[in-house]
Design a protein around this motif. Structure first.
Motif, PDB file in Angstrom:
ATOM      1  N   PHE A 168       0.799   0.841   0.590  1.00 51.84           N
ATOM      2  CA  PHE A 168       1.983   0.155   0.057  1.00 51.84           C
ATOM      3  C   PHE A 168       1.611  -0.696  -1.152  1.00 51.84           C
ATOM      4  O   PHE A 168       2.259  -0.618  -2.196  1.00 51.84           O
ATOM      5  CB  PHE A 168       2.645  -0.703   1.141  1.00 51.84           C
ATOM      6  N   PHE A 169       0.560  -1.498  -1.022  1.00 47.34           N
ATOM      7  CA  PHE A 169       0.166  -2.354  -2.146  1.00 47.34           C
ATOM      8  C   PHE A 169      -0.305  -1.526  -3.344  1.00 47.34           C
ATOM      9  O   PHE A 169       0.008  -1.859  -4.493  1.00 47.34           O
ATOM     10  CB  PHE A 169      -0.911  -3.357  -1.722  1.00 47.34           C
ATOM     11  N   VAL A 192       9.633   2.923  -1.915  1.00 48.52           N
ATOM     12  CA  VAL A 192       8.289   2.921  -1.327  1.00 48.52           C
ATOM     13  C   VAL A 192       8.262   2.029  -0.091  1.00 48.52           C
ATOM     14  O   VAL A 192       7.674   2.392   0.941  1.00 48.52           O
ATOM     15  CB  VAL A 192       7.239   2.477  -2.374  1.00 48.52           C
ATOM     16  N   LEU A 193       8.912   0.868  -0.156  1.00 53.36           N
ATOM     17  CA  LEU A 193       8.981  -0.027   1.001  1.00 53.36           C
ATOM     18  C   LEU A 193       9.704   0.649   2.166  1.00 53.36           C
ATOM     19  O   LEU A 193       9.245   0.595   3.311  1.00 53.36           O
ATOM     20  CB  LEU A 193       9.691  -1.334   0.622  1.00 53.36           C
ATOM     21  N   GLN A 236       1.515  -1.554  -7.028  1.00 54.29           N
ATOM     22  CA  GLN A 236       0.749  -1.818  -8.245  1.00 54.29           C
ATOM     23  C   GLN A 236       0.865  -0.649  -9.231  1.00 54.29           C
ATOM     24  O   GLN A 236       0.970  -0.864 -10.441  1.00 54.29           O
ATOM     25  CB  GLN A 236      -0.726  -2.079  -7.907  1.00 54.29           C
ATOM     26  N   PHE A 237       0.881   0.582  -8.712  1.00 53.40           N
ATOM     27  CA  PHE A 237       1.038   1.750  -9.578  1.00 53.40           C
ATOM     28  C   PHE A 237       2.409   1.729 -10.264  1.00 53.40           C
ATOM     29  O   PHE A 237       2.503   1.964 -11.476  1.00 53.40           O
ATOM     30  CB  PHE A 237       0.871   3.032  -8.753  1.00 53.40           C
ATOM     31  N   ILE A 238       3.459   1.433  -9.501  1.00 49.82           N
ATOM     32  CA  ILE A 238       4.812   1.387 -10.082  1.00 49.82           C
ATOM     33  C   ILE A 238       4.906   0.274 -11.108  1.00 49.82           C
ATOM     34  O   ILE A 238       5.460   0.468 -12.207  1.00 49.82           O
ATOM     35  CB  ILE A 238       5.865   1.215  -8.959  1.00 49.82           C
ATOM     36  N   ILE A 243       8.167   1.504   5.855  1.00 50.27           N
ATOM     37  CA  ILE A 243       8.780   0.980   7.083  1.00 50.27           C
ATOM     38  C   ILE A 243       9.016   2.118   8.071  1.00 50.27           C
ATOM     39  O   ILE A 243       8.752   1.981   9.273  1.00 50.27           O
ATOM     40  CB  ILE A 243      10.081   0.218   6.765  1.00 50.27           C
ATOM     41  N   VAL A 244       9.494   3.254   7.590  1.00 47.46           N
ATOM     42  CA  VAL A 244       9.698   4.423   8.464  1.00 47.46           C
ATOM     43  C   VAL A 244       8.366   4.900   9.029  1.00 47.46           C
ATOM     44  O   VAL A 244       8.262   5.235  10.219  1.00 47.46           O
ATOM     45  CB  VAL A 244      10.429   5.545   7.700  1.00 47.46           C
ATOM     46  N   LEU A 245       7.323   4.941   8.205  1.00 46.87           N
ATOM     47  CA  LEU A 245       6.013   5.393   8.674  1.00 46.87           C
ATOM     48  C   LEU A 245       5.418   4.433   9.704  1.00 46.87           C
ATOM     49  O   LEU A 245       4.850   4.867  10.713  1.00 46.87           O
ATOM     50  CB  LEU A 245       5.052   5.569   7.494  1.00 46.87           C
TER      51      LEU A 245
END
Length: 175
Positions: free
Chosen positions: A160-161, A13-14, A165-167, A18-20
């Motif tokens: 992202f946050f 996800v990080l 939190q979901f994961i 970063i790509v986005l």
């Protein structure tokens, strides 16, 4: 093992975010206050400027370059001035010759200008920022801000946050 998988998903996800963020930073417009000091036109092909060491081996096109200097820091910057036409990013720019003519007029007058551009300047790769538009500034004018980019950065930070939190909740709820 579950902890490693959880951190792997967070790392994915990080990486995606970063790509986005990099894509938004590259493709969306930025603004800079500067003074045009000169310009140049070069004939280029897919490999870059045509020269003895790089002969033309395909379709060629004109690429305009605009040289600028920051009025406060005296830092120089070279911009590319090419049409984006129908390609990515979608600026539908077809007026690079007109922008070049305006830049020439501003250079003759040593006029303070606002440059709207996209892209990055990467010296090692001979990559230049591409000018979208140029307009004169007076001392009272302020340089525009990329508000839409700022909004997208905040939305990407929020997603992202929320994703983290979901994961965390997904893996911690199955204990």
């Amino acid at each position: 093992m579950r902890t490693m998988i959880k951190y792997f998903f967070i790392l994915v996800v990080l990486s995606l975010h970063i790509v986005l963020v990099g894509s938004v930073n590259y493709a969306f417009p930025s603004y800079e206050e500067t003074v045009v000091t000169g310009m140049e036109a070069k004939r280029v092909d897919k490999d870059g400027p045509i020269s003895k060491s790089n002969p033309a081996d395909g379709p060629t096109r004109d690429a305009y370059f605009i040289f600028t200097e920051n009025p406060t820091t005296k830092e120089i910057m070279v911009y590319r001035n090419e049409d984006t036409r129908w390609g990515l990013p979608f600026y539908f720019k077809f007026n690079s010759a007109d922008v070049q003519a305006k830049a020439q007029a501003y250079a003759n007058d040593k006029q303070l200008v606002q440059v709207k551009y996209y892209g990055w300047r990467i010296n090692m790769l001979s990559e230049f920022r591409n000018i979208v538009s140029i307009k004169p500034l007076t001392e009272a004018d302020e340089v525009s801000r990329p508000i839409f980019s700022y909004i997208l950065y905040v939305l990407l930070l929020l997603t992202f946050f929320i994703s983290v939190q979901f994961i965390r909740g997904w893996f911690d709820s199955e204990k």
